[in-house]
Scaffold this motif. Structure first.
Motif, mmCIF file in Angstrom:
data_model
loop_
_atom_site.group_PDB
_atom_site.id
_atom_site.type_symbol
_atom_site.label_atom_id
_atom_site.label_comp_id
_atom_site.label_asym_id
_atom_site.label_seq_id
_atom_site.Cartn_x
_atom_site.Cartn_y
_atom_site.Cartn_z
ATOM 1 N N LYS A 1 0.833 -1.204 0.000
ATOM 2 C CA LYS A 1 0.000 0.000 0.000
ATOM 3 C C LYS A 1 0.873 1.262 0.000
ATOM 4 O O LYS A 1 0.507 2.272 -0.614
ATOM 5 N N THR A 2 2.001 1.200 0.690
ATOM 6 C CA THR A 2 2.925 2.337 0.667
ATOM 7 C C THR A 2 3.457 2.560 -0.745
ATOM 8 O O THR A 2 3.516 3.697 -1.240
ATOM 9 N N ARG A 3 3.824 1.466 -1.394
ATOM 10 C CA ARG A 3 4.324 1.578 -2.761
ATOM 11 C C ARG A 3 3.229 2.056 -3.715
ATOM 12 O O ARG A 3 3.496 2.802 -4.652
ATOM 13 N N LEU A 4 2.014 1.633 -3.451
ATOM 14 C CA LEU A 4 0.891 2.096 -4.267
ATOM 15 C C LEU A 4 0.711 3.602 -4.118
ATOM 16 O O LEU A 4 0.459 4.313 -5.093
ATOM 17 N N GLY A 5 0.858 4.106 -2.895
ATOM 18 C CA GLY A 5 0.755 5.541 -2.666
ATOM 19 C C GLY A 5 1.841 6.308 -3.400
ATOM 20 O O GLY A 5 1.585 7.381 -3.966
ATOM 21 N N GLU A 6 3.071 5.770 -3.406
ATOM 22 C CA GLU A 6 4.166 6.419 -4.125
ATOM 23 C C GLU A 6 3.875 6.443 -5.625
ATOM 24 O O GLU A 6 4.122 7.448 -6.308
ATOM 25 N N LEU A 7 3.355 5.339 -6.129
ATOM 26 C CA LEU A 7 3.041 5.267 -7.549
ATOM 27 C C LEU A 7 1.934 6.250 -7.910
ATOM 28 O O LEU A 7 1.988 6.923 -8.950
ATOM 29 N N ASP A 8 0.928 6.358 -7.042
ATOM 30 C CA ASP A 8 -0.168 7.302 -7.288
ATOM 31 C C ASP A 8 0.339 8.742 -7.305
ATOM 32 O O ASP A 8 -0.110 9.567 -8.120
ATOM 33 N N SER A 9 1.264 9.065 -6.413
ATOM 34 C CA SER A 9 1.823 10.420 -6.390
ATOM 35 C C SER A 9 2.584 10.722 -7.669
ATOM 36 O O SER A 9 2.470 11.814 -8.240
ATOM 37 N N ALA A 10 3.361 9.733 -8.136
ATOM 38 C CA ALA A 10 4.102 9.924 -9.387
ATOM 39 C C ALA A 10 3.149 10.088 -10.566
ATOM 40 O O ALA A 10 3.361 10.936 -11.442
ATOM 41 N N LEU A 11 2.093 9.288 -10.591
ATOM 42 C CA LEU A 11 1.108 9.390 -11.673
ATOM 43 C C LEU A 11 0.433 10.753 -11.678
ATOM 44 O O LEU A 11 0.215 11.349 -12.744
#
Length: 257
Positions: free
Chosen positions: A212-222
């Motif tokens: 979920k942390t990695r998903l949040g990082e990916l969402d921020s980059a997107l």
């Protein structure tokens, strides 16, 4: 001898650039009148003029976004010495036309990266969903298990995900930049997931939190990439509008200085 070789090399590179320009049809969405003007310019350009246009285009692309006045941003570039043999408005048109094509290429590059990131996000969501379902099932098993039954032994550290898991989904890789406008973007970095079927319930909670942390990082980059694309699309629209307006004001035939 060395100077002659450099001149030949420059002529070859310029010819290749002219050919590449000729093989495309201009900015997507540009009118036939704009495309006709581009073709006229291309046919009339000398290798020296093509080189100068390319150099000025590169400078223009790295200038701050000129907003609603792309043509005005060129005044400083064209003030001296200009492009010999071309009127100022013809030179400005050629630069903006090439800059528009370059922006189209950059946008395709960033859009491809966004699509790859979106696929990675989908895979991460699927992996999180399977983990959470497994955690819920493990909780149900514990409630119905005989007294004294403990959690399963931890899996071997670094176990690789079984086929069908999100083994290729990951966080954003270090930033890259597009060729012309240097638009910053990311691509998903590979991520090897543990085979959560062998993890204890506590380890599954930890793994789910990590994903979920990695998903949040990916969402921020997107989100950051999507914002840059919107700004680039607005700049593209302003370039296109400027080219359309210049076409209407310029003479139907090229005029030499």
């Amino acid at each position: 001898m060395k100077k002659a070789f450099l001149l030949i090399l420059l002529a070859v590179m310029t010819a290749q650039g002219s050919l590449a320009w000729c093989q495309t049809t201009g900015m997507e969405g540009s009118s036939p009148a704009v495309q006709d003007r581009e073709r006229q310019l291309l046919q009339a350009l000398t290798p020296e003029q093509m080189q100068l246009i390319s150099q000025n285009t590169a400078l223009f692309e790295q200038m701050p976004d000129p907003g609603t006045d792309p043509q005005g941003a060129l005044q400083g570039l064209l003030s001296a010495p200009g492009i010999k043999g071309l009127r100022r408005d013809e030179a400005a048109f050629a630069i903006l036309a090439m800059a528009g094509r370059h922006l189209d290429e950059d946008l395709r590059e960033v859009t491809g990266a966004i699509n790859a990131m979106s696929d990675a996000r989908r895979l991460l969501l699927e992996a999180i969903g399977r983990l959470e379902a497994s955690i819920a099932a493990a909780g149900a098993d514990r409630q119905g298990a005989p007294a004294g039954t403990g959690e399963r032994a931890p899996a071997t550290a670094g176990a690789i995900a079984a086929p069908g898991t999100a083994a290729k989904a990951g966080t954003a890789s270090p930033s890259a930049r597009t060729t012309f406008y240097k638009i910053e973007y990311c691509r998903p970095a590979p991520l090897l997931l543990k085979d959560f079927r062998g993890l204890s319930r506590t380890e599954k909670f930890t793994e789910a939190t990590l994903l979920k942390t990695r998903l949040g990082e990916l969402d921020s980059a997107l989100a950051a990439m999507a914002e840059r694309v919107e700004r680039a699309k607005l700049r593209r629209l302003q370039l296109l509008q400027s080219l359309e307006g210049m076409t209407q004001r310029m003479p139907r035939k090229l005029e030499r200085e």
